[in-house]
Design a protein around this motif. Structure first.
Motif, PDB file in Angstrom:
ATOM      1  N   ASN A 555       1.039  -1.570  -0.097  1.00 59.24           N
ATOM      2  CA  ASN A 555      -0.383   0.158   0.174  1.00 59.24           C
ATOM      3  C   ASN A 555       1.143   1.656  -0.136  1.00 59.24           C
ATOM      4  OD1 ASN A 555      -3.069   0.944   0.331  1.00 59.24           O
ATOM      5  ND2 ASN A 555      -1.675   1.989   2.184  1.00 59.24           N
ATOM      6  N   SER A 556       2.235   1.396   1.057  1.00 54.13           N
ATOM      7  CA  SER A 556       2.882   2.733   1.048  1.00 54.13           C
ATOM      8  C   SER A 556       3.710   2.656  -0.292  1.00 54.13           C
ATOM      9  CB  SER A 556       3.873   2.670   2.103  1.00 54.13           C
ATOM     10  OG  SER A 556       2.969   2.144   3.287  1.00 54.13           O
ATOM     11  N   ASP A 557       4.066   1.434  -0.637  1.00 56.18           N
ATOM     12  CA  ASP A 557       4.497   1.714  -1.976  1.00 56.18           C
ATOM     13  C   ASP A 557       3.609   2.088  -3.231  1.00 56.18           C
ATOM     14  OD1 ASP A 557       6.945   1.233  -0.665  1.00 56.18           O
ATOM     15  OD2 ASP A 557       6.968  -0.984  -1.771  1.00 56.18           O
ATOM     16  N   LEU A 558       2.521   1.468  -3.166  1.00 57.87           N
ATOM     17  CA  LEU A 558       1.633   2.416  -4.867  1.00 57.87           C
ATOM     18  C   LEU A 558       1.413   3.748  -4.014  1.00 57.87           C
ATOM     19  CD1 LEU A 558      -1.585  -0.270  -4.681  1.00 57.87           C
ATOM     20  CD2 LEU A 558       0.422   0.568  -6.517  1.00 57.87           C
ATOM     21  N   LEU A 559       1.202   4.346  -2.946  1.00 54.45           N
ATOM     22  CA  LEU A 559       0.980   5.640  -3.350  1.00 54.45           C
ATOM     23  C   LEU A 559       2.567   6.195  -3.782  1.00 54.45           C
ATOM     24  CD1 LEU A 559      -0.525   5.521   0.317  1.00 54.45           C
ATOM     25  CD2 LEU A 559      -2.210   6.255  -1.789  1.00 54.45           C
ATOM     26  N   ALA A 560       3.260   5.507  -2.797  1.00 55.25           N
ATOM     27  CA  ALA A 560       4.773   6.444  -2.742  1.00 55.25           C
ATOM     28  C   ALA A 560       4.787   6.828  -5.249  1.00 55.25           C
ATOM     29  CB  ALA A 560       5.988   5.372  -3.459  1.00 55.25           C
ATOM     30  N   ALA A 561       4.548   5.732  -5.438  1.00 55.83           N
ATOM     31  CA  ALA A 561       4.451   5.681  -6.948  1.00 55.83           C
ATOM     32  C   ALA A 561       3.621   6.714  -7.692  1.00 55.83           C
ATOM     33  CB  ALA A 561       3.682   4.394  -7.168  1.00 55.83           C
ATOM     34  N   PHE A 562       2.063   6.430  -7.538  1.00 55.03           N
ATOM     35  CA  PHE A 562       1.296   7.553  -6.747  1.00 55.03           C
ATOM     36  C   PHE A 562       2.410   9.186  -7.042  1.00 55.03           C
ATOM     37  CE2 PHE A 562      -2.086  10.704  -5.680  1.00 55.03           C
ATOM     38  CZ  PHE A 562      -2.473  10.493  -7.029  1.00 55.03           C
ATOM     39  N   LYS A 563       2.583   9.072  -6.145  1.00 53.14           N
ATOM     40  CA  LYS A 563       3.148  10.622  -5.796  1.00 53.14           C
ATOM     41  C   LYS A 563       4.864  10.433  -6.968  1.00 53.14           C
ATOM     42  CE  LYS A 563       3.826  14.441  -3.004  1.00 53.14           C
ATOM     43  NZ  LYS A 563       5.666  14.619  -4.412  1.00 53.14           N
ATOM     44  N   HIS A 564       5.003   9.857  -6.691  1.00 49.09           N
ATOM     45  CA  HIS A 564       6.358   9.592  -8.118  1.00 49.09           C
ATOM     46  C   HIS A 564       5.023  10.339  -9.493  1.00 49.09           C
ATOM     47  CE1 HIS A 564       9.349   9.318 -10.928  1.00 49.09           C
ATOM     48  NE2 HIS A 564       8.448   8.765 -11.901  1.00 49.09           N
ATOM     49  N   ALA A 565       4.043   9.709  -9.942  1.00 46.89           N
ATOM     50  CA  ALA A 565       3.298  10.428 -11.008  1.00 46.89           C
ATOM     51  C   ALA A 565       2.916  11.264 -10.800  1.00 46.89           C
ATOM     52  CB  ALA A 565       2.021   8.743 -10.818  1.00 46.89           C
ATOM     53  N   GLU A 566       2.557  12.046 -10.012  1.00 44.05           N
ATOM     54  CA  GLU A 566       1.892  13.432 -10.093  1.00 44.05           C
ATOM     55  C   GLU A 566       2.806  14.414 -10.353  1.00 44.05           C
ATOM     56  OE1 GLU A 566      -1.031  14.955  -9.354  1.00 44.05           O
ATOM     57  OE2 GLU A 566      -1.928  13.170 -10.742  1.00 44.05           O
ATOM     58  N   ASP A 567       3.855  13.883  -9.211  1.00 39.94           N
ATOM     59  CA  ASP A 567       5.046  14.706  -9.379  1.00 39.94           C
ATOM     60  C   ASP A 567       5.702  14.788 -10.755  1.00 39.94           C
ATOM     61  OD1 ASP A 567       5.556  15.093  -6.814  1.00 39.94           O
ATOM     62  OD2 ASP A 567       6.985  14.113  -6.334  1.00 39.94           O
ATOM     63  N   SER A 568       6.297  13.879 -11.623  1.00 41.34           N
ATOM     64  CA  SER A 568       6.289  14.066 -13.089  1.00 41.34           C
ATOM     65  C   SER A 568       5.546  14.192 -14.177  1.00 41.34           C
ATOM     66  CB  SER A 568       7.199  12.537 -13.890  1.00 41.34           C
ATOM     67  OG  SER A 568       7.799  11.909 -11.694  1.00 41.34           O
ATOM     68  N   PHE A 569       4.063  13.612 -13.923  1.00 43.34           N
ATOM     69  CA  PHE A 569       3.160  13.794 -15.086  1.00 43.34           C
ATOM     70  C   PHE A 569       2.472  14.649 -14.947  1.00 43.34           C
ATOM     71  CE2 PHE A 569       4.937   9.356 -14.543  1.00 43.34           C
ATOM     72  CZ  PHE A 569       5.552   9.111 -15.566  1.00 43.34           C
ATOM     73  N   THR A 570       1.784  15.600 -13.905  1.00 42.49           N
ATOM     74  CA  THR A 570       1.186  16.671 -13.259  1.00 42.49           C
ATOM     75  C   THR A 570       1.716  18.161 -13.862  1.00 42.49           C
ATOM     76  OG1 THR A 570      -0.384  15.319 -12.334  1.00 42.49           O
ATOM     77  CG2 THR A 570      -0.517  17.556 -12.665  1.00 42.49           C
ATOM     78  N   ARG A 571       1.057  18.841 -14.933  1.00 41.46           N
ATOM     79  CA  ARG A 571       1.394  20.355 -15.500  1.00 41.46           C
ATOM     80  C   ARG A 571       0.675  20.835 -15.966  1.00 41.46           C
ATOM     81  NH1 ARG A 571       5.519  18.100 -13.022  1.00 41.46           N
ATOM     82  NH2 ARG A 571       7.386  17.786 -13.972  1.00 41.46           N
ATOM     83  N   LEU A 572       0.772  22.439 -15.965  1.00 41.06           N
ATOM     84  CA  LEU A 572      -0.733  23.274 -15.855  1.00 41.06           C
ATOM     85  C   LEU A 572      -0.288  24.233 -17.078  1.00 41.06           C
ATOM     86  CD1 LEU A 572      -1.144  24.304 -12.316  1.00 41.06           C
ATOM     87  CD2 LEU A 572      -1.667  22.676 -13.406  1.00 41.06           C
ATOM     88  N   THR A 573      -1.035  24.424 -18.248  1.00 36.89           N
ATOM     89  CA  THR A 573      -1.071  25.640 -18.871  1.00 36.89           C
ATOM     90  C   THR A 573      -0.919  26.504 -18.366  1.00 36.89           C
ATOM     91  OG1 THR A 573      -3.576  25.991 -19.362  1.00 36.89           O
ATOM     92  CG2 THR A 573      -2.033  23.926 -20.778  1.00 36.89           C
ATOM     93  N   TRP A 574      -1.056  27.847 -19.129  1.00 38.50           N
ATOM     94  CA  TRP A 574      -0.856  29.058 -17.922  1.00 38.50           C
ATOM     95  C   TRP A 574      -1.884  29.460 -17.847  1.00 38.50           C
ATOM     96  CZ3 TRP A 574       2.663  32.940 -17.163  1.00 38.50           C
ATOM     97  CH2 TRP A 574       3.732  32.485 -17.190  1.00 38.50           C
TER      98      TRP A 574
END
Length: 715
Positions: A555-574
């Motif tokens: 469970n902890s490792d899955l949530l860590a992978a999720f955090k990595h995905a958010e840090d890496s793949f979530t960006r914003l337009t202007w």
């Protein structure tokens, strides 16, 4: 309570994806038992949840206000503080435990009044009660001003207009054109005392008497207020009839912004068998005007779910947290990302330990209104499949949502769930943004109990109470990364990659490899969750506890992978739209190349009308002075992270086309104009964006590899 736990456990087999049973007869018997206890489950919670309680508590939150005529319970104001205290007391009253008051630092805003009086041609005096924005403006009693009409307060509208020390009446459409900070600051640099904005469309369309309020996204010394169309049209006619285009008005206003004040988030718990594993429900309690739907009804919904669970005698496996958040509408002065301040502070600064322990954040907004005939749950990518399966068995409520429930991804930035999500807490909310309500009632004085839809409110009380229990009977957080990975593949623009001479194949291959790994992880998670539920259904507490304890690292490792995905793949337009990192350069490459192609053919109009405005924030270059454009560009690029909050690091880059756009506009009436300089400038920008696509793609491949490595260890 063993019988109740057993009933709940069996019923939660509904909505989960089963891998199949070898013994079909045993499965049939289990299904019969399951079907027989669904009504029992509904009786346990649904018969206890009280719509009247939730409605009455919603209404009670209107008690405190800073503006006696209009309402307002805003960031750090006395009205917000008292409302928070009221919620905290109610949490204790209904039986939540460990009720906690969390302090955080923010910029505060108190809007007390804005009364403008003018006299018509017949000598009759008119009082216009104005709405406010987060600015500093104090007339210290009634003060006389000159007022002029400034169109939309663009640079062109104000050119040659004497506005020094005057109020400027303007028209605005914040949905289709620009936010209030742009014209307000344009008038400010020209010396205006302030702007008074009339919503011509976009918001407040419910009535010509509607006022509007939004987060200001600008400096507190560029004053702005909101006026109804009814009053604005009267003033415009008087100004048109005036020989000078100006007239005297009396203004009595007080709006106060203070830096580095305090406000408070409140939460209470239903403590479960595992006190360190959380399900978080949240809503914000600050509001504009009366704020019935936005967001008092959401607080009422959250408290209604809490009371329903407590009154039903539900004993959770995990600890359920009910979090009332301050300062969602606004809380940081002079920032592009000035909303969701309470939520950002709660999960990043006050309780960062929640990330990694929380299964989900369920955030609520505007829940007592049927926004569309199909109720929408907006969720982070990884929850989409889980919620889609769950939603199939939510009981219908007659009169609303005849088309059922849909689950849509990704999250948007307009509410508190986004802050929780990027912190690593998988989030969702009831969706509202595509509703007509946004154009009509949203952030106006017409957001009152007159909008209340009891059936919609009941539906959401049912839905989110059952979803809370559904999560509670899950051993491992049900994250499915394939949805995000599929979305990545779908957004890859082959044309842009070809132009940049960047291979998309490596990116796609990496996505596919991670996808295969994610599917294997899904099978393991599904099996554990199924076995866990079966153990509880058999009242085999020892087996359930063993499965739960053995799956904590997973469970902890899955949530860590999720955090990595958010840090890496979530960006914003202007414009604050969620994108993947490479989409930024993709968009710019396509629009730049099309602009260059048209200009090389001697076509100036098409790039100006269709392409250049769509690159980063260059839309604003068309209508505002460079000083204004630069100000609202630099305060994103150069601001410290604490000012940017949830927007920090999410913008991929910026291509400044201000000079090119204005040069092209200046040549638009010149036949056979020499466009060499503009073309060369755009080619340089195109080169920059091609390099950016190469860089971001390379980084995405590396980030995907890391995600694949993390998931590989979980198979």
């Amino acid at each position: 309570m063993k019988k109740l736990v057993k009933v709940l456990a069996i019923s939660f087999l509904v909505g989960l994806t089963l891998t199949g049973c070898k013994d079909e007869e045993a499965k049939d018997d289990q299904d019969k038992v399951k079907d027989g206890v669904i009504d029992q489950l509904k009786d346990d919670y649904l018969s206890s949840v009280d719509v009247d309680y939730a409605y009455e508590f919603t209404k009670s939150l209107e008690e405190f206000k800073t503006n006696e005529k209009l309402g307002y319970r805003t960031a750090g104001s006395e009205a917000e503080l008292k409302t928070g205290e009221k919620i905290g007391q109610e949490m204790e009253k209904i039986g939540l435990t460990e009720v906690t008051k969390d302090e955080f630092t923010l910029d505060t805003w108190t809007f007390e009044k804005a009364d403008l009086t003018f006299t018509d041609e017949n000598g009759k005096e008119h009082l216009a009660v104005l709405g406010g924005y987060q600015v500093n403006f104090n007339t210290n009693g009634v003060k006389e001003y000159d007022i002029v009409y400034g169109g939309k307060a663009t640079a062109e509208d104000l050119d040659g207009l004497d506005i020094e020390g005057k109020l400027v009446l303007i028209d605005i459409n914040q949905r289709e054109e620009w936010w209030i900070n742009y014209p307000a600051y344009q008038a400010h640099v020209k010396g205006a005392a302030g702007v008074i904005a009339v919503q011509e469309a976009g918001y407040g369309e419910v009535s010509p008497d509607a006022l509007n309020a939004q987060d200001f996204c600008g400096p507190d010394d560029a004053p702005a207020f909101s006026m109804s169309q009814t009053d604005g049209n009267k003033l415009k006619k008087l100004l048109e009839a005036s020989e000078t285009g100006s007239m005297k008005v009396k203004f009595d206003a007080k709006s106060t912004v203070k830096m580095d004040g305090k406000s408070y988030n409140y939460y209470g718990k239903i403590v479960g068998k595992d006190p360190e594993s959380y399900i978080i429900l949240s809503a914000h309690y600050d509001s504009y005007f009366t704020g019935f739907q936005d967001d008092h009804a959401a607080i009422g919904l959250m408290m209604g779910v809490a009371k329903g669970l407590i009154d039903s005698g539900y004993q959770p496996e995990k600890t359920i947290i009910f979090n009332a958040l301050a300062a969602e509408e606004w809380g940081v002065s002079n920032s592009r990302y000035d909303w969701s301040t309470g939520a950002y502070n709660q999960i990043f600064n006050i309780h960062p330990e929640w990330a990694g322990k929380a299964f989900a954040n369920m955030n609520f907004e505007l829940p007592a209104y049927e926004h569309t005939t199909q109720d929408e749950i907006r969720a982070t990518y990884e929850l989409n499949n889980y919620l889609t399966e769950f939603s199939k068995d939510v009981p219908a409520v007659e009169g609303v949502y005849k088309d059922g429930i849909s689950v849509i991804s990704p999250l948007r930035t307009w509410s508190d769930d986004f802050s929780f999500n990027i912190a690593g807490v998988p989030a969702l909310r009831n969706d509202f943004q595509d509703s007509d309500f946004m154009r009509s009632h949203y952030h106006s004085q017409f957001d009152t109990e007159e909008t209340f839809n009891e059936e919609a409110f009941k539906f959401h009380l049912n839905l989110y109470g059952l979803l809370t229990m559904h999560y509670d009977k899950t051993a491992v957080v049900p994250l499915d990364f394939t949805t995000r990975l599929n979305a990545m593949k779908e957004t890859i623009d082959e044309n842009a990659f070809e132009q940049a001479e960047v291979s998309k194949d490596e990116l796609i291959d990496e996505i596919d490899q991670v996808m295969d790994t994610a599917k294997d992880v899904n099978k393991r998670v599904t099996k554990i969750n199924e076995d866990y539920l079966n153990a509880i259904a058999k009242d085999d507490q020892a087996a359930a506890k063993k499965l739960y304890n053995e799956s904590r690292q997973l469970n902890s490792d899955l949530l860590a992978a999720f955090k990595h995905a958010e840090d890496s793949f979530t960006r914003l337009t202007w414009e604050d739209v969620v994108i993947f990192p490479y989409e930024h350069a993709q968009n710019n490459i396509n629009n730049l190349s099309l602009s260059i192609e048209a200009l090389e053919d001697g076509d100036l109009a098409t790039p100006l009308d269709e392409y250049l405005w769509n690159i980063d924030n260059n839309w604003y270059a068309y209508d505002f002075d460079q000083e204004v454009f630069d100000y609202f560009t630099d305060y994103v690029i150069d601001a410290p992270a604490e000012k940017l909050m949830w927007g920090a690091g999410r913008i991929v880059g910026h291509e400044d086309l201000y000079e090119v756009i204005h040069s092209l506009k200046g040549k638009s009436d010149i036949e056979n104009a020499d466009l060499t300089e503009e073309i060369e400038s755009l080619k340089q920008s195109l080169t920059n964006q091609k390099a950016l696509l190469k860089t971001t793609t390379s980084q995405q491949v590396a980030d995907l590899r890391e995600l694949g490595r993390q998931l590989e260890n979980l198979k």
